[in-house]
Design a protein around this motif. Sequence first.
Motif, short mmCIF file in Angstrom:
data_model
loop_
_atom_site.label_atom_id
_atom_site.label_comp_id
_atom_site.label_asym_id
_atom_site.label_seq_id
_atom_site.Cartn_x
_atom_site.Cartn_y
_atom_site.Cartn_z
N ASN A 50 44.57 39.51 40.47
CA ASN A 50 44.82 40.09 39.14
C ASN A 50 45.07 39.01 38.09
O ASN A 50 44.58 39.09 36.96
CB ASN A 50 46.02 41.04 39.19
CG ASN A 50 45.66 42.40 39.77
OD1 ASN A 50 44.49 42.78 39.79
ND2 ASN A 50 46.66 43.13 40.23
N SER A 99 42.67 38.30 34.93
CA SER A 99 43.25 38.52 33.61
C SER A 99 43.11 37.25 32.76
O SER A 99 42.74 37.31 31.58
CB SER A 99 44.72 38.90 33.75
OG SER A 99 45.32 39.02 32.48
N VAL A 109 49.83 39.98 32.40
CA VAL A 109 49.57 40.67 33.66
C VAL A 109 50.72 40.48 34.64
O VAL A 109 50.69 41.02 35.76
CB VAL A 109 48.23 40.18 34.27
CG1 VAL A 109 48.42 38.88 35.06
CG2 VAL A 109 47.60 41.24 35.17
N ALA A 117 43.27 44.55 35.37
CA ALA A 117 43.82 43.23 35.07
C ALA A 117 43.04 42.56 33.96
O ALA A 117 43.61 41.91 33.06
CB ALA A 117 43.82 42.38 36.33
#
Lengths: 430, 430, 430
Positions: free
Chosen positions: B247, B251, B288, B301
């Motif tokens: 994630n 991100s 995130v 994300a």
Amino acid sequence: MPAYATNMRMKFPIVALALEIVIIILFAVFVTYDDGKSHGHDPHSNATHHEEDAPLPNSLDVHVMIFIGFGFLMTFLKRYGFSSVGFNLLLAAFGLQWGLLTQGLWHLEDGKIKVTIFKIINADFSTATVLISFGAVLGKTSPVQLLIMTVLEISLFSINEHLVAQIFKANDVGASMIIHAFGAYFGLAVARVLYRPGLRNGHDNDGSVYHSDLFAMIGTVFLWMFWPSFNSAIADPGLTQLTAVINTYLSLAACVLSAYAISSLVEHKGKLDMVHIQNATLAGGVAVGTCADMAIGPYGAMLIGFVAGIISTVGFKYLTPILASNLGIQDTCGVHNLHGMPGILGGLAGIVAVALGKKEGGDAAMQAAALASSLGFALVGGAITGFIMKLPFWGQPPDQNCYDDSIYWEEEEHEESLAHADHSKNKAEV
Amino acid sequence: MPAYATNMRMKFPIVALALEIVIIILFAVFVTYDDGKSHGHDPHSNATHHEEDAPLPNSLDVHVMIFIGFGFLMTFLKRYGFSSVGFNLLLAAFGLQWGLLTQGLWHLEDGKIKVTIFKIINADFSTATVLISFGAVLGKTSPVQLLIMTVLEISLFSINEHLVAQIFKANDVGASMIIHAFGAYFGLAVARVLYRPGLRNGHDNDGSVYHSDLFAMIGTVFLWMFWPSFNSAIADPGLTQLTAVINTYLSLAACVLSAYAISSLVEHKGKLDMVHIQNATLAGGVAVGTCADMAIGPYGAMLIGFVAGIISTVGFKYLTPILASNLGIQDTCGVHNLHGMPGILGGLAGIVAVALGKKEGGDAAMQAAALASSLGFALVGGAITGFIMKLPFWGQPPDQNCYDDSIYWEEEEHEESLAHADHSKNKAEV
Amino acid sequence: MPAYATNMRMKFPIVALALEIVIIILFAVFVTYDDGKSHGHDPHSNATHHEEDAPLPNSLDVHVMIFIGFGFLMTFLKRYGFSSVGFNLLLAAFGLQWGLLTQGLWHLEDGKIKVTIFKIINADFSTATVLISFGAVLGKTSPVQLLIMTVLEISLFSINEHLVAQIFKANDVGASMIIHAFGAYFGLAVARVLYRPGLRNGHDNDGSVYHSDLFAMIGTVFLWMFWPSFNSAIADPGLTQLTAVINTYLSLAACVLSAYAISSLVEHKGKLDMVHIQNATLAGGVAVGTCADMAIGPYGAMLIGFVAGIISTVGFKYLTPILASNLGIQDTCGVHNLHGMPGILGGLAGIVAVALGKKEGGDAAMQAAALASSLGFALVGGAITGFIMKLPFWGQPPDQNCYDDSIYWEEEEHEESLAHADHSKNKAEV
């Protein structure tokens, strides 16, 4: 070319946002987390346990090479440091998303791409090809052109990689062929198409200053240190991976000695040249890539590195000027010497090593096919990509603005920036 | 303010030595080695084995972010590089000792704080809050003031962290709320109290030169690369930790594209601004953070990162000047844009994600309480700390010496140093 | 000395190539891959499993210290950055190959040296001694002289290390004695023999400029961050290794506070001195080396670091000038203050700690013998090496060319480089 063409105001934001939005949509459709049920690239492998445990440190090592190594290596130009490290970040951040998709499409599970550390490492790898090609055209292309190159090059890389790894089942653990030779010749083909006669006699900004060379050494040393991780990141865990680490480490060490020696030999009064030291000291890592996990013996790895250091240094000194003047290939960073020739050397060494039985189950003909395929995809793909990049609306800089950050970057304190000499003599002389 | 007030001769050594001696005594009384009998923060966890094996690489990754990342990120100022990287080292080295104590007091075993890798990572985390706040007051505070801020901020951080993690049992694995939002608003509250009307119209030294911007990019890239380790360092080992890595990685990648695009969109002639690139490209890692280990999906994300990059860049361009002119908040590094707003975005995303059931056992109300608590502690604590730092005997620099290393650092070769024309006076004189 | 003597044209390439070729031949005869059947340095150990699993991250951490840490730490000189980071790379790349051989000869298996990660770490360690000695003679020696020093110093290091570890069975996990004290006093002995009366009154280039000091801080911070890996790399896995990490981390943290405090105390107007900050902040890592894996308690480690920071800073301020003027020891980087005295402090602390029973099976007399042996080998070996290096045909630079890259490095844009304005327009405009 009219000056306004280089104004990025709408072009760049639109292209960048559109690409990112498309990618997010594709991720929403195709990409999901790894559920731990399958791992790795080889569906026949049972090595789930090892792959789950081991690669995280290596993953970040490769990351460091991509973002710090490549990024700072290219800051050697006196007025192009922002673009070098900045566009490197942009292309790598975009490329790894795109690479996750284009590589993942070959390995769908239930119609989905499951993200694993292994796939992240491979995505980092795919961006390496773009950053190598970026070196060939450094200073002469707009960020929009570079984003287009990234889309096309990674797509072609993924096809060639699939061919080499899955169809030919060739060995290229450290990617001498599929990353280094591919990225170099792709970039050289692009550079050929984008040939600029106006730069035949050089350019004021196509050179380094003292501190820009030191920034570049940050890149060199980080690449040098983490190259064993690069070449071993996807090797089979255990002794094979250890072999890849040791071979790379020793090849690089031998390469440093030969690069320094030859640099001193060919230069004026036996002096060393920073260009050679920044680049040719790394050729051993490139050249040992294909054989890194093979039983070529520690001295075999060192011989490869030793030869690579010589070839690379000689290439910088004698071949690069010839390519520029006779073939119209203006290779800003000399990627032909660091990635091109050493990549081919690595591919050839791989053919020989496999023929000598240094890799169980290897097939020399398939190794040769892999090398040929990598070069073919690179040259044809690079040429086509070059023509697309040459279209007149991507904001390519005019000759006089090449190698100059100020065309793409705000300089808030303009006078300062012009004056920031680092040295007192400056004052005295004035 | 009389000039002698900035003489650090006795003040700084006495404060620094006294703090260190007190800390060593406290360590002698309270701190012991881990005996391997218990691990981790959660007494109910049986994950001893994993936690023992895994975190060492992550621990050092976070270390790199604290010392290289934050330190070099702040070297962008043309004449404040020594202080940026030097005070960063001082505050972090002190802060991690203090953080081990203030965090450890909540987790005594047999009256002792047992040092584990997990606690070392958390101590590194606690110093991150101080380094964020340092960014808000960069160039305008003495090292004595900064040591005082460190003592107070880490103490308050430890209370708020305990509240959030143990009482509210809220999720904040990557610390969007308890580190980023907390550190930013704490620093902004301090900056508000220390408001300097004399700097309303700017300051000659409050800007960058070419190579100072390149040094700052070292910080940016190291933060960017290791952020996945930051957000996953204390995640549950295994697939949850892997999710936090993925994630964060995605991100950040999406954030780079939106930050570049918006920077080009809002700047003169579509050019990019180094301030945005150095900072806004990291906002995806901040935003995130809270959700990093939740099943928000890879595209989720990326959406968070994409939005964070936009908000952060727009904040630098339009909000920072307004904060300075209208609210009297002079935020040197723009921490509001990199840590403040993206931190709140992260907290809000966490509330939504938990409400949508993306985290087993999560409670959206508790997430909201955690965000409110972090902001409350930051603003009130920061304001009180600011008033203590404002006391007239801590050696705060006068306006004309702000953003200037020479007030705190020896310059052995004075002429050289004055002349090494990273300096505007040079030109004026010539 | 006639000017042509410094021409490296034939000398350096011949020496470098000859050394590398000899090494490759020796590797072909003696070195093979690890076959996984035995591991580690202690044949009585059964810890094969742990050693196989754990050290890879540490191995690369030590690598980072050797190549980035030492390399950039020495870039503080205004005109010697190329040589600092460039010769560092050359010596380290050569030294680790040579160290693999000279250390491996003591541990032959079936007449072969089997390369393991453990042996690679030890080879990195052996190069550290050379890089420390390099600091003492920085700016005053040719690359040929330095290669000769590398051959001799690593050979002697390997003998002393064997004596200390296998015969005395002394403890020196973080190598305060066998690396730091050894490397420092070896280098100081060389510097004494190479004494240059012409540099008694200093040299224009023996100083820093603003950005060279920032480059050096890259080295400082990387050394500081990864020192826990250095001191724990060969510790017994598990809690002992964790103890080594914690002790080093805390010693370094305490050392930063005392180094800053004393720097401010002894300098003009309480200012800080970059030389102290770049170096003395690391003395805690040196001094805690021998005791790092002993149960000295967290506060014990902090006390050692605290004292080391004081001794080191005071040494830079008061002792270095005395050594130069009274004893003829011109110690460019002040290695006596960073490695020499803190190394002895570490050795003494080890004697005390072992006498107090902090290390099972330790023997204080053997610790003392190890310290004496390390110092004896260093001083005698360094003096002999110095006389060999003083032979008139190794291209030693004349006094006026000391501390100046241009004697060994091409400067492609000569005018630019002298003025090293970062910008060509600058000159034109003025």
